[in-house]
Write a protein that holds these residues in place. Structure first.
Motif, PDB file in Angstrom:
ATOM      1  N   UNK A 148     -17.663  13.200 -23.592  1.00 48.85           N
ATOM      2  CA  UNK A 148     -16.721  12.360 -24.372  1.00 48.85           C
ATOM      3  C   UNK A 148     -15.734  13.238 -25.116  1.00 48.85           C
ATOM      4  N   UNK A 149     -16.416  14.380 -25.739  1.00 47.61           N
ATOM      5  CA  UNK A 149     -15.542  15.248 -26.441  1.00 47.61           C
ATOM      6  C   UNK A 149     -14.629  15.887 -25.822  1.00 47.61           C
ATOM      7  N   UNK A 150     -14.860  16.472 -24.488  1.00 42.19           N
ATOM      8  CA  UNK A 150     -14.067  17.130 -23.584  1.00 42.19           C
ATOM      9  C   UNK A 150     -12.891  16.087 -23.243  1.00 42.19           C
ATOM     10  N   UNK A 151     -13.219  14.867 -22.824  1.00 41.46           N
ATOM     11  CA  UNK A 151     -12.155  14.013 -22.397  1.00 41.46           C
ATOM     12  C   UNK A 151     -11.199  13.644 -23.639  1.00 41.46           C
ATOM     13  N   UNK A 152     -11.791  13.563 -24.880  1.00 47.02           N
ATOM     14  CA  UNK A 152     -10.994  13.347 -25.953  1.00 47.02           C
ATOM     15  C   UNK A 152     -10.063  14.450 -26.105  1.00 47.02           C
ATOM     16  N   UNK A 153     -10.353  15.652 -26.135  1.00 49.48           N
ATOM     17  CA  UNK A 153      -9.563  16.822 -26.455  1.00 49.48           C
ATOM     18  C   UNK A 153      -8.733  16.911 -25.134  1.00 49.48           C
ATOM     19  N   UNK A 154      -8.843  16.383 -23.996  1.00 49.64           N
ATOM     20  CA  UNK A 154      -8.255  16.588 -23.066  1.00 49.64           C
ATOM     21  C   UNK A 154      -6.873  15.400 -22.908  1.00 49.64           C
ATOM     22  N   UNK A 155      -7.317  14.251 -23.678  1.00 54.31           N
ATOM     23  CA  UNK A 155      -6.453  13.253 -23.571  1.00 54.31           C
ATOM     24  C   UNK A 155      -5.459  13.540 -24.899  1.00 54.31           C
ATOM     25  N   UNK A 156      -5.971  14.223 -26.039  1.00 59.10           N
ATOM     26  CA  UNK A 156      -4.972  14.527 -27.203  1.00 59.10           C
ATOM     27  C   UNK A 156      -4.156  15.593 -26.809  1.00 59.10           C
ATOM     28  N   UNK A 157      -4.517  16.215 -25.664  1.00 58.97           N
ATOM     29  CA  UNK A 157      -3.559  17.298 -25.029  1.00 58.97           C
ATOM     30  C   UNK A 157      -2.418  16.928 -24.046  1.00 58.97           C
ATOM     31  N   UNK A 158      -2.691  15.547 -23.724  1.00 59.12           N
ATOM     32  CA  UNK A 158      -1.806  14.876 -22.762  1.00 59.12           C
ATOM     33  C   UNK A 158      -2.240  14.565 -21.347  1.00 59.12           C
TER      34      UNK A 158
END
Length: 411
Positions: A148-158
């Motif tokens: 979830x953390x990786x997905x959130x980071x990836x989502x925040x990067x576009x």
């Protein structure tokens, strides 16, 4: 529990045999000396004992059971390692109704590693199990959180296509529900951002043409044909206003996705009014309406249905040649009403049928573009229909022209 070692059992049996021989020879002094020697040597207790059964009631006990296995444990039995005191061992004599009894010497007690084993069983093994359990639980909890953390980071990067639930396998717990919620959120926000980007890009593109014409009219204002340029400026301003208003309405419908349930609507009355208005606007086309006497739907909205159906009817009339016919059929089918709008225009290339409801989409080669046609009509119609749980689709007719089907639930 554990067995006594074979060599210890053999040694116990040797002592029992010596005691039996001394008893058979009636040499009580040497028997006593043997027992004392064993007790002193092994720091234990030893004895020779026998008993006589005294019947009190019933039959006499069988002779085979008298004097056997009544004082202690057999050397062939297992020893309880967790008992503090050593057990009394009994070795029955073979020829006399008596037994050699001895408290098991400490050196013969099995389980030399029982202390270490007990520490292992009581401390280290439980600790190892707890550590293993902790690692399993840690991985079970931390793995989805890291996903979830990786997905959130990836989502925040576009990266709006990132998803979590598919990586959690067949889990069915709170983390799975959280991942599903995140996926829904990511899908919704990604769709909104993508739509807004496309909308802004398309709007900026569409605004260039009327703004350019407006600039030309302003620059030519003082040269000649003043009235013509005033009318041109007014017309272009109206087009820009209409474009912006339609775009804002489309953005609101896309972002909010409202479900409008306010009132009962008679589709016959609604379509009659729209058809009459369309006939007035396009007197050079034939507009035919086939409908029942009434068609009432519940929990709907005039404000959503009217502009949607009107846009589709006007679109059909716009691309139908002069003198040709547009047909509107209102049909009741189970728990829904179907409105088919058939025109006699050039139709739509098959590969574009699913794109005509997208904002700013136009097939210029198939349908003649007009200056006030920004490609928002069908897109707005679809969003308005979705807001009252209705669906719309388009297909080419075999005889030519386009048929647009609207499916509206009755409640």
């Amino acid at each position: 529990m554990s067995f006594i070692a074979d060599y210890d059992r053999d040694e116990l049996q040797i002592w029992a045999n010596e005691a039996e021989e001394l008893m058979i020879s009636d040499n009580s002094e040497e028997l006593e000396a043997l027992l004392i020697s064993i007790q002193t040597q092994e720091d234990t207790w030893a004895s020779v004992a026998g008993f006589t059964a005294i019947p009190i009631a019933g039959q006499l006990p069988e002779k085979s059971i008298v004097g056997r296995y009544h004082f202690g444990r057999s050397v062939d039995w297992k020893i309880h390692l967790y008992f503090k005191d050593n057990p009394i061992m009994e070795l029955p004599f073979k020829n006399i109704d008596a037994s050699f009894l001895i408290r098991l010497p400490e050196r013969m007690r099995p389980g030399s590693y029982w202390g270490t084993t007990r520490i292992l069983l009581q401390v280290f093994i439980p600790m190892a199990i707890l550590i293993a359990l902790f690692i399993v639980l840690y991985r079970h909890i931390i793995t989805p959180l890291k996903r979830l953390e990786k997905a959130t980071s990836a989502f925040s990067e576009g990266n709006y296509n990132v998803r979590v639930k598919k990586h959690l396998g067949k889990r069915n717990d709170e983390f799975t529900h959280l991942a599903a919620t995140f996926d829904q959120m990511a899908s919704r926000i990604g769709e909104l951002i993508s739509n807004q980007r496309d909308l802004i890009s398309d709007l900026s593109h569409e605004l260039r043409t009327p703004l350019t014409r407006l600039d030309i009219a302003v620059n030519s204002f003082e040269e000649k044909e003043t009235q013509y340029h005033i009318e041109r400026i007014s017309r272009e301003s109206q087009q820009i206003r209409k474009l912006v208003e339609d775009t804002l309405t489309l953005a609101w419908l896309d972002n909010e996705k409202p479900i409008i349930k306010q009132e009962d609507v008679d589709l016959v009355d609604l379509v009659d009014v729209l058809v009459e208005d369309a006939r007035f606007e396009y007197p050079d086309r034939h507009l035919v309406l086939n409908s029942p006497s009434n068609a009432v739907i519940k929990n709907s909205s005039h404000k959503a249905l009217a502009p949607a159906i009107e846009n589709i009817i006007r679109n059909a009339l716009r691309y139908t040649p002069v003198g040709q016919t547009v047909q509107v059929d209102l049909i009741h089918n189970d728990a829904q009403y179907i409105i088919n709008i058939l025109d006699q225009g050039p139709g739509i290339p098959k590969q574009y049928l699913n794109q005509i409801f997208q904002p700013f989409f136009r097939v210029d080669n198939a349908r003649i573009s007009e200056s006030d046609n920004f490609g928002l009509g069908l897109a707005l119609a679809k969003r308005h229909l979705n807001s009252v749980r209705a669906q719309v689709s388009a297909n080419n007719q075999a005889s030519g022209g386009l048929v647009v089907k609207i499916i509206i639930p009755t409640f």
